[in-house]
Design an enzyme around this catalytic site. Sequence first.
Site, PDB file in Angstrom:
ATOM      1  N   THR A 276      -5.443  -7.122  10.689  1.00 41.82           N
ATOM      2  CA  THR A 276      -5.738  -5.841  10.026  1.00 41.82           C
ATOM      3  C   THR A 276      -5.169  -4.670  10.822  1.00 41.82           C
ATOM      4  OG1 THR A 276      -7.786  -6.823   9.202  1.00 41.82           O
ATOM      5  CG2 THR A 276      -7.609  -4.415   9.096  1.00 41.82           C
TER       6      THR A 276
ATOM      7  N   ASN B 208      -2.088   0.294   6.699  1.00 38.79           N
ATOM      8  CA  ASN B 208      -1.548  -0.944   7.260  1.00 38.79           C
ATOM      9  C   ASN B 208      -0.694  -1.756   6.284  1.00 38.79           C
ATOM     10  OD1 ASN B 208      -3.642  -1.777   5.693  1.00 38.79           O
ATOM     11  ND2 ASN B 208      -4.715  -2.927   7.281  1.00 38.79           N
TER      12      ASN B 208
ATOM     13  N   ARG C 265      -2.316 -14.401   4.403  1.00 40.07           N
ATOM     14  CA  ARG C 265      -2.948 -13.725   5.553  1.00 40.07           C
ATOM     15  C   ARG C 265      -2.111 -13.956   6.813  1.00 40.07           C
ATOM     16  NH1 ARG C 265      -7.340 -10.129   4.395  1.00 40.07           N
ATOM     17  NH2 ARG C 265      -7.337 -10.043   6.663  1.00 40.07           N
TER      18      ARG C 265
ATOM     19  N   ARG D  30       2.523  -6.554   8.820  1.00 40.02           N
ATOM     20  CA  ARG D  30       1.818  -5.408   9.404  1.00 40.02           C
ATOM     21  C   ARG D  30       2.426  -5.007  10.746  1.00 40.02           C
ATOM     22  NH1 ARG D  30      -4.233  -7.153   7.355  1.00 40.02           N
ATOM     23  NH2 ARG D  30      -4.342  -5.711   5.580  1.00 40.02           N
TER      24      ARG D  30
ATOM     25  N   PHE E  51     -15.262   4.000   7.043  1.00 42.77           N
ATOM     26  CA  PHE E  51     -13.886   4.251   6.616  1.00 42.77           C
ATOM     27  C   PHE E  51     -13.695   4.179   5.095  1.00 42.77           C
ATOM     28  CE2 PHE E  51     -14.231  -0.272   7.728  1.00 42.77           C
ATOM     29  CZ  PHE E  51     -13.733  -0.889   6.579  1.00 42.77           C
TER      30      PHE E  51
ATOM     31  N   HIS F  93      -2.195  -5.433   1.547  1.00 39.75           N
ATOM     32  CA  HIS F  93      -3.513  -6.054   1.379  1.00 39.75           C
ATOM     33  C   HIS F  93      -3.333  -7.546   1.119  1.00 39.75           C
ATOM     34  CE1 HIS F  93      -7.518  -6.941  -0.242  1.00 39.75           C
ATOM     35  NE2 HIS F  93      -6.880  -7.606  -1.190  1.00 39.75           N
TER      36      HIS F  93
ATOM     37  N   LYS G  15       0.822  -1.213   0.000  1.00 32.23           N
ATOM     38  CA  LYS G  15       0.000   0.000   0.000  1.00 32.23           C
ATOM     39  C   LYS G  15       0.862   1.272   0.000  1.00 32.23           C
ATOM     40  CE  LYS G  15      -3.998  -2.148   2.297  1.00 32.23           C
ATOM     41  NZ  LYS G  15      -4.988  -1.996   3.393  1.00 32.23           N
TER      42      LYS G  15
HETATM   43  P1  IDP Z   1      -8.087  -6.614   5.652  1.00 28.87           P
HETATM   44  O1  IDP Z   1      -7.283  -5.652   4.792  1.00 28.87           O
HETATM   45  O2  IDP Z   1      -7.276  -7.152   6.788  1.00 28.87           O
HETATM   46  O3  IDP Z   1      -8.761  -7.683   4.857  1.00 28.87           O
HETATM   47  P2  IDP Z   1     -10.694  -5.312   5.859  1.00 28.87           P
HETATM   48  O4  IDP Z   1     -11.616  -5.421   7.023  1.00 28.87           O
HETATM   49  O5  IDP Z   1     -11.053  -6.038   4.610  1.00 28.87           O
HETATM   50  O6  IDP Z   1      -9.224  -5.731   6.368  1.00 28.87           O
HETATM   51  O7  IDP Z   1     -10.544  -3.761   5.541  1.00 28.87           O
HETATM   52  C1  IDP Z   1      -9.917  -3.325   4.339  1.00 28.87           C
HETATM   53  C2  IDP Z   1      -8.972  -2.200   4.682  1.00 28.87           C
HETATM   54  O8  IDP Z   1      -9.725  -1.073   5.121  1.00 28.87           O
HETATM   55  C3  IDP Z   1      -7.991  -2.464   5.819  1.00 28.87           C
HETATM   56  O9  IDP Z   1      -6.840  -3.176   5.415  1.00 28.87           O
HETATM   57  C4  IDP Z   1      -7.654  -1.057   6.264  1.00 28.87           C
HETATM   58  O10 IDP Z   1      -6.722  -0.438   5.376  1.00 28.87           O
HETATM   59  C5  IDP Z   1      -8.988  -0.358   6.105  1.00 28.87           C
HETATM   60  N1  IDP Z   1      -9.786  -0.364   7.340  1.00 28.87           N
HETATM   61  C6  IDP Z   1     -10.462  -1.400   7.886  1.00 28.87           C
HETATM   62  N2  IDP Z   1     -11.107  -1.050   9.014  1.00 28.87           N
HETATM   63  C7  IDP Z   1     -10.820   0.267   9.197  1.00 28.87           C
HETATM   64  C8  IDP Z   1     -11.201   1.226  10.196  1.00 28.87           C
HETATM   65  O11 IDP Z   1     -11.921   0.930  11.152  1.00 28.87           O
HETATM   66  N3  IDP Z   1     -10.695   2.487  10.048  1.00 28.87           N
HETATM   67  C9  IDP Z   1      -9.895   2.850   8.997  1.00 28.87           C
HETATM   68  N4  IDP Z   1      -9.527   1.982   8.023  1.00 28.87           N
HETATM   69  C10 IDP Z   1      -9.972   0.705   8.121  1.00 28.87           C
HETATM   70 MG    MG Z   2     -10.266  -7.619   3.490  1.00 29.56          MG
END
Ligand code: IDP
Ligand code: MG
Length: 141
Positions: free
Chosen positions: A92, A113, A86, A103, A58, A116, A10
């Site tokens: 996350t 973070n 993963r 991460r 978000f 992806h 990212k």
């Molecule tokens: P993942 O990337 O671990 O699969 P997801 O829940 O699919 O997590 O969320 C996608 C992306 O959205 C996260 O990697 C992060 O960059 C962002 N994100 C998720 N939850 C939040 C939040 O509560 N606040 C801000 N950004 C978030």
């Molecule tokens: Mg995801």
Amino acid sequence: MNNRTFAIIKPDAVRNNYDGKIIDQILRSGFKVISAKKIRMTKQQAEGFYAIHKGKPFYQELTEFMSSGPSWVLALEKENAVVEWRKTIGATNPAEADDGTIRKLYAISLGENAVHGSDSDENAQIEIAFFFSEAELIASQ
Ligand code: IDP
Ligand code: MG
């Protein structure tokens, strides 16, 4: 298809010059890179890619961040690739990520973070196709 997953390095990680270290960790963790390219995602592409999160609080912040600078998109190959990737990237929220995960090592915050990873084989296939043509997906052997 369950030997493939999709990864993004990212914009925060690229901005902080962690992309080389992350690619090194990808290779050391036993993934093969089927294809990779550095892109600058448009806002529209980010909105399409993260359409599953549309409506969440978000979503706007996420799609702005993902289009805020260059990133790398990668199609990766390994046995049980989705689950293995993963595990390699960690939770996350970097504050909850295990030691040694990407991460934990390189992410700044829950939003920024570093990487992806696809969450299922089905989504891995969709996400790889979102960024790569068939001709770009080189068989690794
Ligand atoms: P993942 O990337 O671990 O699969 P997801 O829940 O699919 O997590 O969320 C996608 C992306 O959205 C996260 O990697 C992060 O960059 C962002 N994100 C998720 N939850 C939040 C939040 O509560 N606040 C801000 N950004 C978030
Ligand atoms: Mg995801």
